[in-house]
Every structure is written in C-alpha cells, then in structure tokens.
Design a protein around this motif. Structure first.
Motif, mmCIF file in Angstrom:
data_model
loop_
_atom_site.group_PDB
_atom_site.id
_atom_site.type_symbol
_atom_site.label_atom_id
_atom_site.label_comp_id
_atom_site.label_asym_id
_atom_site.label_seq_id
_atom_site.Cartn_x
_atom_site.Cartn_y
_atom_site.Cartn_z
ATOM 1 N N SER A 32 8.408 6.496 -1.169
ATOM 2 C CA SER A 32 7.768 5.567 -2.094
ATOM 3 C C SER A 32 8.513 4.245 -2.170
ATOM 4 O O SER A 32 7.902 3.186 -2.259
ATOM 5 C CB SER A 32 7.683 6.180 -3.493
ATOM 6 O OG SER A 32 6.832 7.286 -3.482
ATOM 7 N N SER A 163 0.354 3.855 -0.437
ATOM 8 C CA SER A 163 0.900 4.090 -1.771
ATOM 9 C C SER A 163 -0.114 4.805 -2.655
ATOM 10 O O SER A 163 0.251 5.668 -3.460
ATOM 11 C CB SER A 163 1.324 2.767 -2.391
ATOM 12 O OG SER A 163 2.000 2.982 -3.594
ATOM 13 N N LEU A 166 -0.054 8.435 -1.561
ATOM 14 C CA LEU A 166 1.130 9.116 -2.111
ATOM 15 C C LEU A 166 0.968 9.381 -3.592
ATOM 16 O O LEU A 166 1.353 10.449 -4.095
ATOM 17 C CB LEU A 166 2.371 8.261 -1.862
ATOM 18 C CG LEU A 166 2.873 8.150 -0.419
ATOM 19 C CD1 LEU A 166 3.989 7.119 -0.329
ATOM 20 C CD2 LEU A 166 3.336 9.508 0.083
#
Length: 173
Positions: A32, A163, A166
């Motif tokens: 991340s 992102s 995730l």
C-alpha cells in the motif's frame, strides 16, 4: 456538539505511531505504501506537466489540474490520518472509507486522463478557426508535454485502480 454522533475522541488518550500502525487495517503495509508513493509521484508529474503548458483548452485541462491537485492533497491528508493515529480516535469504517475514496478518485482520474488525451489529440487543429494563420492548437513542444501528461495521468489512474483493488480486498476479506 452537532457532529458528536459521527466522531469519537477519547479523553486523555495518547496514540503512539506504533500503536496506530499495529491497529491500522493494512493501510501502512509495504504494498500500500509503494502504491501511495507511486500515486503521489505520478500525480505530481501530471500536475507539473499540465501546468507547464499554455493550457489551450482551459475547460478540459482545468479539470485535469483540479483532479490532480485535489487527489494529491486528499491522499496526503488521508495518509496523515493514519500516520498520526487519528484513525484510532475517529469511529469510521476505515476500510470502507479507503475503498470509497480510492474508487471515486480512480473514476475522476480516469476521466482526467481521457480529457488530457482528448486535448493531446487536437494537436493539429488551428488555434483560431476563423484566422488566416495556421497556428496549431498545441505547439510541438506543448504537444510532447501533453503526451507525457496523458501517459502519467493514465499511470496515476492505474495506481488508483490498484489501490482501490487493495482497499476492496482489505474491506471484504
């Protein structure tokens, strides 16, 4: 207060960085963090490239600039919420908030990429349609900068998409 049912701030509680990192739901993992740094780097490059042109189409490139600056700023604020431990003090589903933020930003950034690519594709159009001179909308140097801005806007949109994926995985799994 008016927002007391939304926010929870415990009294006399100090949150250390290590406690915030251990309680955060995967926001500060290496994957991340590398995606975040890519977002910030590519977003900054888009911002610089669009600002370095003469902005021949203010409506299109103004939106690209707005998205780039706003996404950059809000991403930094979002990261600071976790780095300084405010995520532990504010009663919000942070996984869902992370997913929504990055999902909406992905949509905006993809739209900004399309607008920047559209501006780039108008390279050969004349600057003034009723003029006798054949001055192009984008000079050759600005055309090259616009191509680079389009590429980096796409790369930033892809990073926001990663992102978002995730964040969805953290939220739903």
């Amino acid at each position: 207060t008016m927002f007391s049912h939304f926010l929870y701030f415990p009294q006399n509680e100090r949150v250390k960085f290590s406690a915030a990192a251990s309680k955060s739901p995967g926001f500060l993992s290496l994957g991340s963090l590398s995606v975040f740094l890519s977002l910030q780097l590519f977003g900054t490059i888009v911002w610089i490239l669009v600002a370095s042109t003469q902005v021949p189409l203010p409506l299109l490139q103004g939106w690209v600039m707005f998205v780039a600056v706003t996404a950059w700023f809000l991403s930094v604020v979002f990261l600071c919420v976790f780095l300084f431990g405010y995520a532990n003090r504010i009663a919000v589903n942070w996984n869902q908030t992370d997913f929504l933020f990055h999902g909406v930003t992905f949509v905006f950034y993809f739209g900004a990429f399309l607008l920047q690519a559209a501006t780039t594709s108008l390279h050969y159009f004349p600057r003034k349609f009723n003029s006798t001179t054949q001055e192009k909308l984008l000079a050759d140097h600005e055309y090259n900068i616009s191509i680079a801005a389009s590429i980096f806007a796409f790369a930033t949109a892809v990073c926001y998409g990663c992102s978002t994926a995730l964040a969805l995985r953290r939220w739903r799994l």
